[in-house]
Motif scaffolding. Structure first.
Motif, PDB file in Angstrom:
ATOM      1  N   ALA A   1       0.856  -1.181   0.000  1.00  0.00           N
ATOM      2  CA  ALA A   1       0.000   0.000   0.000  1.00  0.00           C
ATOM      3  C   ALA A   1       0.894   1.234   0.000  1.00  0.00           C
ATOM      4  O   ALA A   1       2.075   1.167   0.371  1.00  0.00           O
TER       5      ALA A   1
ATOM      6  N   PHE B   1       0.820   5.388   1.193  1.00  0.00           N
ATOM      7  CA  PHE B   1       0.149   6.450   1.936  1.00  0.00           C
ATOM      8  C   PHE B   1       0.758   7.790   1.548  1.00  0.00           C
ATOM      9  O   PHE B   1       1.979   7.976   1.665  1.00  0.00           O
TER      10      PHE B   1
ATOM     11  N   ARG C   1      -3.102   2.479  -8.832  1.00  0.00           N
ATOM     12  CA  ARG C   1      -4.365   2.083  -8.204  1.00  0.00           C
ATOM     13  C   ARG C   1      -5.101   1.064  -9.057  1.00  0.00           C
ATOM     14  O   ARG C   1      -5.683   0.100  -8.531  1.00  0.00           O
TER      15      ARG C   1
ATOM     16  N   PRO D   1      -3.524  -0.493  -3.075  1.00  0.00           N
ATOM     17  CA  PRO D   1      -4.270   0.577  -2.390  1.00  0.00           C
ATOM     18  C   PRO D   1      -3.417   1.829  -2.206  1.00  0.00           C
ATOM     19  O   PRO D   1      -2.223   1.749  -1.916  1.00  0.00           O
TER      20      PRO D   1
ATOM     21  N   TYR E   1      -3.783   5.671  -0.191  1.00  0.00           N
ATOM     22  CA  TYR E   1      -4.574   6.450   0.758  1.00  0.00           C
ATOM     23  C   TYR E   1      -4.037   7.873   0.771  1.00  0.00           C
ATOM     24  O   TYR E   1      -2.833   8.090   0.893  1.00  0.00           O
TER      25      TYR E   1
ATOM     26  N   GLU F   1     -11.359  10.404  -5.198  1.00  0.00           N
ATOM     27  CA  GLU F   1     -12.175   9.228  -4.925  1.00  0.00           C
ATOM     28  C   GLU F   1     -12.923   8.767  -6.176  1.00  0.00           C
ATOM     29  O   GLU F   1     -12.968   7.569  -6.484  1.00  0.00           O
TER      30      GLU F   1
ATOM     31  N   ILE G   1      -9.153   6.601  -5.027  1.00  0.00           N
ATOM     32  CA  ILE G   1      -8.251   6.787  -3.896  1.00  0.00           C
ATOM     33  C   ILE G   1      -9.031   7.473  -2.779  1.00  0.00           C
ATOM     34  O   ILE G   1      -9.506   8.600  -2.955  1.00  0.00           O
ATOM     35  N   PRO G   2      -9.195   6.830  -1.634  1.00  0.00           N
ATOM     36  CA  PRO G   2      -9.925   7.471  -0.531  1.00  0.00           C
ATOM     37  C   PRO G   2      -9.171   8.686  -0.002  1.00  0.00           C
ATOM     38  O   PRO G   2      -7.941   8.718   0.034  1.00  0.00           O
TER      39      PRO G   2
ATOM     40  N   TYR H   1      -8.832  11.445   3.195  1.00  0.00           N
ATOM     41  CA  TYR H   1      -9.112  11.638   4.617  1.00  0.00           C
ATOM     42  C   TYR H   1      -8.747  13.059   5.023  1.00  0.00           C
ATOM     43  O   TYR H   1      -7.712  13.583   4.623  1.00  0.00           O
TER      44      TYR H   1
ATOM     45  N   GLN I   1      -6.079   8.906  10.931  1.00  0.00           N
ATOM     46  CA  GLN I   1      -6.672   7.580  10.879  1.00  0.00           C
ATOM     47  C   GLN I   1      -5.769   6.604  11.616  1.00  0.00           C
ATOM     48  O   GLN I   1      -4.543   6.774  11.665  1.00  0.00           O
TER      49      GLN I   1
ATOM     50  N   TYR J   1      -4.435   2.580  12.084  1.00  0.00           N
ATOM     51  CA  TYR J   1      -4.266   1.340  11.339  1.00  0.00           C
ATOM     52  C   TYR J   1      -3.457   0.359  12.179  1.00  0.00           C
ATOM     53  O   TYR J   1      -2.738   0.758  13.104  1.00  0.00           O
TER      54      TYR J   1
END
Length: 250
Positions: free
Chosen positions: A45, A47, A78, A83, A85, A100, A105-106, A108, A112, A114
């Protein structure tokens, strides 16, 4: 999330593409795209912790011109199933749902939590956290209010983008980038924020951007505050291999 064998989780922040101009930041964009090409080979992933752009505003049918290469590379990664983020920073705080809807891609707008391979993470951009910085906190409340965004949307994009670029570079109250040197643990607001968070819940890694200074600092028992640095002068990023977190320079 369990990290697959030979896979890693990557973290990067504060690219500020478009600063001081799109043309001037283009070599940095190319470098970042090359990095994305490399890390996608073993990424579980990715970030991105904010300020990917020096300014970003989404009109209903218009987004800022440029950045095709980095957006295309993110879409490619993606679409391959990796993933990604995205955490909104203080320079792209007007991001809405373009990432999105267009890139899957989410996005925020706050921290968050994890857990990766039994290690707990608190992840965010880091602006407006901790004690102090009251002027920026008040400004952020004004900027993120729905009425402010609605009002700004009435500016023609050419005017809105030019005004935003000027404010982003010139007004340090808005940019939040006034201090680019280590101030000591007692005066680093994010360090103080992390220590306070640890009083109520334990995290192994508290990972942030915003400060533009690569740092790994012990803030508690088996707990580290990590600042990812930036892609302006340091070109640093974080990597977690399932057991340990390391800051690296590209």
């Amino acid at each position: 999330m369990t990290i697959s064998p030979n896979k890693k989780i990557y973290f990067a922040s504060d690219q500020h593409f478009g600063a001081p101009t799109v043309e001037a930041s283009f070599p940095r964009e190319q470098k970042f795209v090359t990095w994305l090409d490399e890390v996608k080979q073993d990424a579980e992933a990715i970030f991105l912790l904010g300020d990917l752009f020096d300014f970003w505003f989404e009109y209903k049918t218009v987004v800022p011109k440029g950045f095709v290469r980095v957006l295309g590379k993110l879409a490619e990664i993606r679409d391959s199933g990796i993933p990604i983020y995205f955490f909104v920073g203080n320079h792209d705080l007007w991001m809405h749902d373009y990432f999105e809807k267009e890139l899957n891609i989410p996005v925020y707008h706050d921290n968050q939590e994890y857990e990766f391979n039994g290690k707990t993470f608190l992840i965010g951009h880091g602006d407006g956290k901790g004690p102090g910085d009251k002027g920026y906190k008040r400004m952020k409340k004004v900027f993120t209010h729905p009425f402010s965004k609605w009002l700004y949307r009435w500016l023609h994009p050419d005017i809105g983008m030019r005004l935003a670029q000027y404010l982003s570079v010139k007004n340090k109250l808005i940019s939040g980038d006034a201090d680019v040197k280590f101030l000591g643990e007692e005066n680093e607001w994010l360090i103080q924020y992390c220590k306070r968070k640890l009083q109520t819940k334990h995290y192994n890694y508290l990972v942030f951007g915003h400060r533009h200074l690569p740092m790994v600092i012990t803030v508690g028992e088996n707990a580290e505050y990590i600042n990812l640095g930036d892609w302006i002068g340091y070109f640093t990023y974080g990597v977690f291999d399932g057991e340990t977190f390391e800051l690296k320079k590209y």
